[in-house]
Design an enzyme around this catalytic site. Structure first.
Site, mmCIF file in Angstrom:
data_model
loop_
_atom_site.group_PDB
_atom_site.id
_atom_site.type_symbol
_atom_site.label_atom_id
_atom_site.label_comp_id
_atom_site.label_asym_id
_atom_site.label_seq_id
_atom_site.Cartn_x
_atom_site.Cartn_y
_atom_site.Cartn_z
ATOM 1 N N GLY A 57 5.654 -55.670 -34.059
ATOM 2 C CA GLY A 57 4.494 -56.235 -33.375
ATOM 3 C C GLY A 57 4.831 -56.509 -31.919
ATOM 4 N N CYS A 84 11.757 -54.700 -36.976
ATOM 5 C CA CYS A 84 11.580 -55.094 -35.590
ATOM 6 C C CYS A 84 11.042 -56.531 -35.488
ATOM 7 C CB CYS A 84 10.717 -54.067 -34.860
ATOM 8 S SG CYS A 84 10.875 -54.197 -33.085
ATOM 9 N N TYR A 85 9.788 -56.724 -35.084
ATOM 10 C CA TYR A 85 9.259 -58.101 -35.038
ATOM 11 C C TYR A 85 9.374 -58.758 -36.413
ATOM 12 C CZ TYR A 85 6.269 -62.080 -34.090
ATOM 13 O OH TYR A 85 5.799 -63.356 -33.942
ATOM 14 N N HIS A 175 12.784 -48.882 -35.920
ATOM 15 C CA HIS A 175 11.575 -48.458 -36.645
ATOM 16 C C HIS A 175 11.880 -47.259 -37.549
ATOM 17 C CE1 HIS A 175 8.523 -50.939 -34.609
ATOM 18 N NE2 HIS A 175 9.395 -50.912 -33.607
ATOM 19 N N GLU A 177 9.970 -45.941 -39.648
ATOM 20 C CA GLU A 177 8.770 -45.162 -39.967
ATOM 21 C C GLU A 177 8.509 -44.029 -38.988
ATOM 22 O OE1 GLU A 177 9.014 -48.270 -39.275
ATOM 23 O OE2 GLU A 177 7.585 -48.966 -37.786
ATOM 24 N N ASP A 232 -14.444 -34.597 -45.906
ATOM 25 C CA ASP A 232 -14.605 -35.931 -46.498
ATOM 26 C C ASP A 232 -15.845 -36.016 -47.394
ATOM 27 O OD1 ASP A 232 -12.480 -36.348 -44.865
ATOM 28 O OD2 ASP A 232 -13.567 -37.548 -43.380
ATOM 29 N N LYS A 374 -6.400 -39.133 -44.517
ATOM 30 C CA LYS A 374 -7.006 -37.799 -44.451
ATOM 31 C C LYS A 374 -6.230 -36.755 -45.278
ATOM 32 C CE LYS A 374 -10.032 -35.016 -42.359
ATOM 33 N NZ LYS A 374 -11.458 -35.304 -42.200
#
Ligand code: XMP
Length: 518
Positions: A57, A84-85, A175, A177, A232, A374
């Site tokens: 964050g 991280c944060y 991070h 990710e 979609d 998606k």
């Protein structure tokens, strides 16, 4: 509510929180993102997560009043991973110290080396001695919390990886990710393995659950669905049809601005192949009549939008007695985002909402894709047997060819554009480039140019070709076709579409351009 093991991601407002969810979904783990200011102690016990991840964050843990994880988290008895944060608040809340500045900010690539051996979440990590990670922090932990041990260190983050194994608390400064932490996915895999996730979040399981859920929600009521032919709404329609059969009626509004053969393809697939009750509302005369003489792009969009709602409403009402409207809303549209400007304010984007129609018609919503990203919708589409060519289609804008025909729209221009676009897309497919390109289309320009064909002079329309690479349509770059491809495509278009005698390739990126010409 899903029956799967659930992982909770507490969001502290990082730009990349969604990527954590992506990495976990790829591991067939069901997870949800919730903003820190919504995760109260009672929310936490109600959610009953099997593990929790604290995101990064932008705030500073050292600032008074900055976000914290709920106190109940530390006694929940489930594995917690702070990033991280998230790592910093974990340290601060558990008795460590976080400090600001002192030249220890770190942005970008860094290398972490191991300091102790064997930590389960680091299985397969330090095979090469050190491992690349992506850092992005201004603050740093200067004293770890009691009970924690250091497992990895980097030049500017001495406590890059720490853990209190007895309490199952793990904390990383970087991070995992993001793509620039190459073994990040492995770290998540190890974390969910030690938390005991079964990896049961598959599209097969989702399909069965979603069907049961739709049946429970809808009962024997009637549902209407606006089918555009896009991925979609198509996947939502097929799923709902599988759940409630002919209680579903789809309305396909043909505004006369579709591509060559598109209306026939959509109708053939849904009505003939899936036996779905489908109203093919051919309203092209109405739309094209209203657009006559209109050349301003915004007026075109507004005219189409207004008529679309009127026409949809007319046909939906004709179905009689429908009490639900189906929409293809996706998970990124419903994730509540953390706002740091106005306190705990929350933004929920309402996508695909056909101009406030549900309220106007007193309809309730069925949104069976609300939990999916998606690419998961595409996977579900494959699971439901939708053809691959359909699932991988490039995006097509609601106003259709109207915004690919700058200036006035005429039947002649639309006809030329449809045929030229079909040749262009055929070329792209033949050369195996369709899936590499995010969106490709032709636009007919509001000008005629002089040419020479055989011994004769021509004075015909000019065509622009556009092809872009992009991740989300927000920014884009032009696709670098080879000169041979461009030359061959130009020859085919001019030979096969009489009325076009010049072809341009648009090399504008976004920004400064937009993807569409209007
Ligand atoms: P632009 O041209 O804004 O396009 O760079 C970004 C993406 O959005 C699509 N687009 C639209 N889609 N209604 C839509 O449903 C619209 O009015 C509209 N305008 C642009 C465009 O095709 C691209 O994928």
């Amino acid at each position: 509510m899903t029956q799967h093991d659930r992982l909770l991601i507490i969001d502290f407002g990082s730009q990349v929180t969604q990527l954590i969810a992506r990495r976990l979904r790829e591991l067939n783990v069901y997870c949800e993102i919730h903003p820190y200011n919504r995760v109260t102690d009672s929310f936490l016990s109600g959610f009953a997560p099997k593990a929790v991840i604290l995101s990064g964050g932008p705030d500073s843990v050292t600032r008074e009043g900055s976000p914290r994880a709920p106190e109940a988290l530390w006694s929940l008895g489930v594995p917690v991973l702070g990033i991280c944060y998230g790592q910093q608040t974990m340290m601060q809340q558990l008795g460590g110290l976080v400090e600001h500045g002192h030249g220890t900010a770190e942005f970008g690539r860094a290398f972490v080396t191991p300091t102790s051996d064997s930590l389960p979440i680091l299985d397969g990590w330090f095979d090469e001695g050190r491992e690349q990670v992506w850092m992005s922090h201004g603050d740093h932990v200067s004293r770890i919390a009691p009970g924690f041990t250091v497992y990895g260190t980097s030049p500017n983050a001495p406590f890059a990886i720490t853990a209190d194994v007895s309490r199952n608390f793990y904390a990383v400064q970087f991070h995992p990710e993001v793509h620039h932490t190459p073994k990040g996915a492995k770290l998540y895999e190890n974390f969910v393995k030690l938390a005991g996730f079964k990896g049961d979040w598959t599209m097969g399981a989702y399909r069965a659950e979603a069907i049961a859920k739709i049946r429970a929600q809808v009962g024997d009521a009637k549902v209407i669905c606006g089918l555009s032919g896009g991925v979609d709404s198509s996947v939502a329609a097929v799923l709902i049809h599988e759940a409630i059969g002919d209680q579903l009626t789809c309305v396909f509004v043909d505004h006369g601005l579709l591509r060559l053969g598109e209306a026939e393809q959509v109708v053939a697939m849904f009505r003939d192949h899936y036996n779905m009750p489908l109203i093919h509302a051919d309203e092209s005369e109405l739309f094209l009549g209203a657009l006559e003489g209109v050349s301003d792009p915004e007026v075109k969009r507004k005219t189409i939008g207004r008529l679309f709602i009127d026409v949809f409403q007319k046909h939906a009402t004709a179905v009689g007695g429908a009490t639900f409207l189906a929409q293809g809303t996706l998970y990124p549209d419903v994730i509540e985002s953390v706002s740091f400007s106005g306190g705990p304010s929350v933004t929920i984007k309402s996508h695909h909402n056909v101009g406030g129609l549900p309220e106007k018609m007193g309809l309730k919503l069925v949104e069976p894709l609300r939990e999916l990203f998606k690419d998961e919708v595409r996977a579900l589409g494959r699971e439901l047997g939708l053809p691959a060519s359909f699932i991988g289609r490039h995006p097509f804008p609601g106003p259709g060819l109207a915004i690919r025909c700058p200036g006035e729209i005429t039947a002649e221009k639309l006809d030329l554009l449809r045929r030229a676009d079909a040749v262009y897309i055929d070329q792209i497919r033949k050369h195996g480039l369709y899936d590499e390109i995010w969106q490709a289309f032709a636009a007919i320009l509001p000008m005629k140019t002089v040419g020479v064909m055989g011994d004769g002079r021509t004075y015909d329309y000019a065509l622009a070709l556009r092809a872009v690479t992009s991740v989300d349509g927000m920014t884009a770059d032009y696709y670098p076709f080879s000169h041979d491809f461009l030359g061959e495509t130009m020859t085919r278009i001019i030979n096969e579409v009489k009325g076009i005698n010049r072809v341009f390739y648009d090399v504008t990126s976004k920004p400064p351009g937009t993807i569409e010409l209007e």
